[in-house]
Scaffold this motif. Structure first.
Motif, PDB file in Angstrom:
ATOM      1  N   PRO A 117       0.800  -1.230   0.000  1.00 16.29           N
ATOM      2  CA  PRO A 117       0.000   0.000   0.000  1.00 16.29           C
ATOM      3  C   PRO A 117       0.834   1.282   0.000  1.00 16.29           C
ATOM      4  O   PRO A 117       0.435   2.277  -0.590  1.00 16.29           O
ATOM      5  CB  PRO A 117      -0.834  -0.114   1.282  1.00 16.29           C
ATOM      6  N   LYS A 118       2.007   1.259   0.649  1.00 14.36           N
ATOM      7  CA  LYS A 118       2.848   2.461   0.660  1.00 14.36           C
ATOM      8  C   LYS A 118       3.324   2.796  -0.751  1.00 14.36           C
ATOM      9  O   LYS A 118       3.378   3.963  -1.137  1.00 14.36           O
ATOM     10  CB  LYS A 118       4.044   2.283   1.596  1.00 14.36           C
ATOM     11  N   GLY A 119       3.659   1.780  -1.527  1.00 13.31           N
ATOM     12  CA  GLY A 119       4.085   2.010  -2.906  1.00 13.31           C
ATOM     13  C   GLY A 119       3.002   2.691  -3.732  1.00 13.31           C
ATOM     14  O   GLY A 119       3.271   3.621  -4.496  1.00 13.31           O
ATOM     15  N   TRP A 120       1.770   2.220  -3.571  1.00 14.60           N
ATOM     16  CA  TRP A 120       0.652   2.835  -4.277  1.00 14.60           C
ATOM     17  C   TRP A 120       0.471   4.286  -3.828  1.00 14.60           C
ATOM     18  O   TRP A 120       0.278   5.178  -4.655  1.00 14.60           O
ATOM     19  CB  TRP A 120      -0.648   2.057  -4.030  1.00 14.60           C
ATOM     20  N   ALA A 121       0.514   4.508  -2.532  1.00 15.92           N
ATOM     21  CA  ALA A 121       0.313   5.869  -2.017  1.00 15.92           C
ATOM     22  C   ALA A 121       1.398   6.815  -2.533  1.00 15.92           C
ATOM     23  O   ALA A 121       1.108   7.950  -2.941  1.00 15.92           O
ATOM     24  CB  ALA A 121       0.292   5.856  -0.494  1.00 15.92           C
ATOM     25  N   MET A 122       2.646   6.359  -2.532  1.00 11.83           N
ATOM     26  CA  MET A 122       3.753   7.206  -2.995  1.00 11.83           C
ATOM     27  C   MET A 122       3.597   7.570  -4.463  1.00 11.83           C
ATOM     28  O   MET A 122       3.738   8.731  -4.845  1.00 11.83           O
ATOM     29  CB  MET A 122       5.096   6.479  -2.822  1.00 11.83           C
ATOM     30  N   THR A 123       3.336   6.566  -5.294  1.00 13.86           N
ATOM     31  CA  THR A 123       3.308   6.817  -6.734  1.00 13.86           C
ATOM     32  C   THR A 123       2.070   7.600  -7.164  1.00 13.86           C
ATOM     33  O   THR A 123       2.161   8.473  -8.026  1.00 13.86           O
ATOM     34  CB  THR A 123       3.414   5.503  -7.519  1.00 13.86           C
ATOM     35  N   ILE A 124       0.926   7.298  -6.559  1.00 18.06           N
ATOM     36  CA  ILE A 124      -0.285   8.056  -6.897  1.00 18.06           C
ATOM     37  C   ILE A 124      -0.129   9.508  -6.443  1.00 18.06           C
ATOM     38  O   ILE A 124      -0.497  10.442  -7.153  1.00 18.06           O
ATOM     39  CB  ILE A 124      -1.536   7.400  -6.275  1.00 18.06           C
ATOM     40  N   GLY A 125       0.441   9.686  -5.255  1.00 23.28           N
ATOM     41  CA  GLY A 125       0.691  11.035  -4.756  1.00 23.28           C
ATOM     42  C   GLY A 125       1.632  11.806  -5.663  1.00 23.28           C
ATOM     43  O   GLY A 125       1.418  12.996  -5.955  1.00 23.28           O
ATOM     44  N   ALA A 126       2.669  11.136  -6.148  1.00 30.75           N
ATOM     45  CA  ALA A 126       3.623  11.799  -7.045  1.00 30.75           C
ATOM     46  C   ALA A 126       2.975  12.146  -8.375  1.00 30.75           C
ATOM     47  O   ALA A 126       3.184  13.236  -8.912  1.00 30.75           O
ATOM     48  CB  ALA A 126       4.842  10.911  -7.261  1.00 30.75           C
ATOM     49  N   ALA A 127       2.177  11.225  -8.929  1.00 28.65           N
ATOM     50  CA  ALA A 127       1.511  11.489 -10.209  1.00 28.65           C
ATOM     51  C   ALA A 127       0.569  12.685 -10.092  1.00 28.65           C
ATOM     52  O   ALA A 127       0.493  13.524 -10.995  1.00 28.65           O
ATOM     53  CB  ALA A 127       0.765  10.250 -10.679  1.00 28.65           C
TER      54      ALA A 127
END
Length: 196
Positions: A117-127
């Motif tokens: 879940p952290k990976g998803w949160a990081m990448t979606i936040g960056a996008a």
């Protein structure tokens, strides 16, 4: 094109802070050494880079638009990370025949990241936050993929090296049980922020 320095700072902080992937890299370095942990680290780095690219192409928008899908992805990822935490916490010294007998493979590292879940949160936040850095989604996807992939390689190298260093001080089965329990608890705890 505006400066990419804020993106690079975000990616560096996001990948260096403790989470599921960094905890696994540390545990793998302690248990299997640096060289045998390289496939895990490459799998995670490739997975994170690809996830950054996919988030930039619109999957992040889809997950944000369908909360049930986002919740299901977090639940599946959390369950997998809890299972890994349990396995790590219950393992003994590297040669005791308990816990994982072999390091996590490149494919499993890749899949693990996609369930993190952290990976998803990081990448979606960056996008969402850095979309203005590129003129179209394809360029943003390449930029995020490269930034997250390179940063993950650097971060995981540091965390795995820390695990190798820690292992030098562990000489008894009791030491290893304490380390493994701590790594398991940290991995399980890394899930909590994703549910806030």
């Amino acid at each position: 094109m505006t400066s990419i320095l804020p993106l690079l700072l975000f990616v560096a902080v996001a990948t260096l802070t403790p989470g599921g992937a960094t905890t696994l890299a540390t545990a793998s370095g302690a248990r299997f050494g640096f060289t045998r942990s390289i496939p895990l680290m490459l799998g995670i780095a490739i997975g994170l880079g690809l996830l950054g690219g996919v988030a930039a192409l619109g999957l992040g928008r889809l997950l944000l638009a369908i909360p049930a899908l986002q919740t299901a992805a977090k639940a599946l990822g959390s369950a997998y990370l809890l299972w890994l935490a349990w396995r790590i916490a219950r393992s003994g010294p590297p040669n005791a025949g308990e816990g994982p007998a072999r390091p996590i493979t490149l494919v499993n590292g890749f899949l693990l990241l996609w369930l993190n879940p952290k990976g998803w949160a990081m990448t979606i936040g960056a996008a969402a936050s850095f979309g203005m850095l590129a003129t179209n989604p394809n360029k943003l996807a390449l930029l995020l993929a490269a930034a997250f992939g390179v940063a993950a390689c650097a971060s995981l190298t540091l965390w795995c090296s820390l695990g190798v260093l820690i292992a030098r001080f562990f000489s008894t089965p009791r030491h290893w049980r304490i380390l493994n329990l701590a790594m398991g608890v940290l991995l399980a705890a890394s899930i909590v922020p994703t549910w806030r």
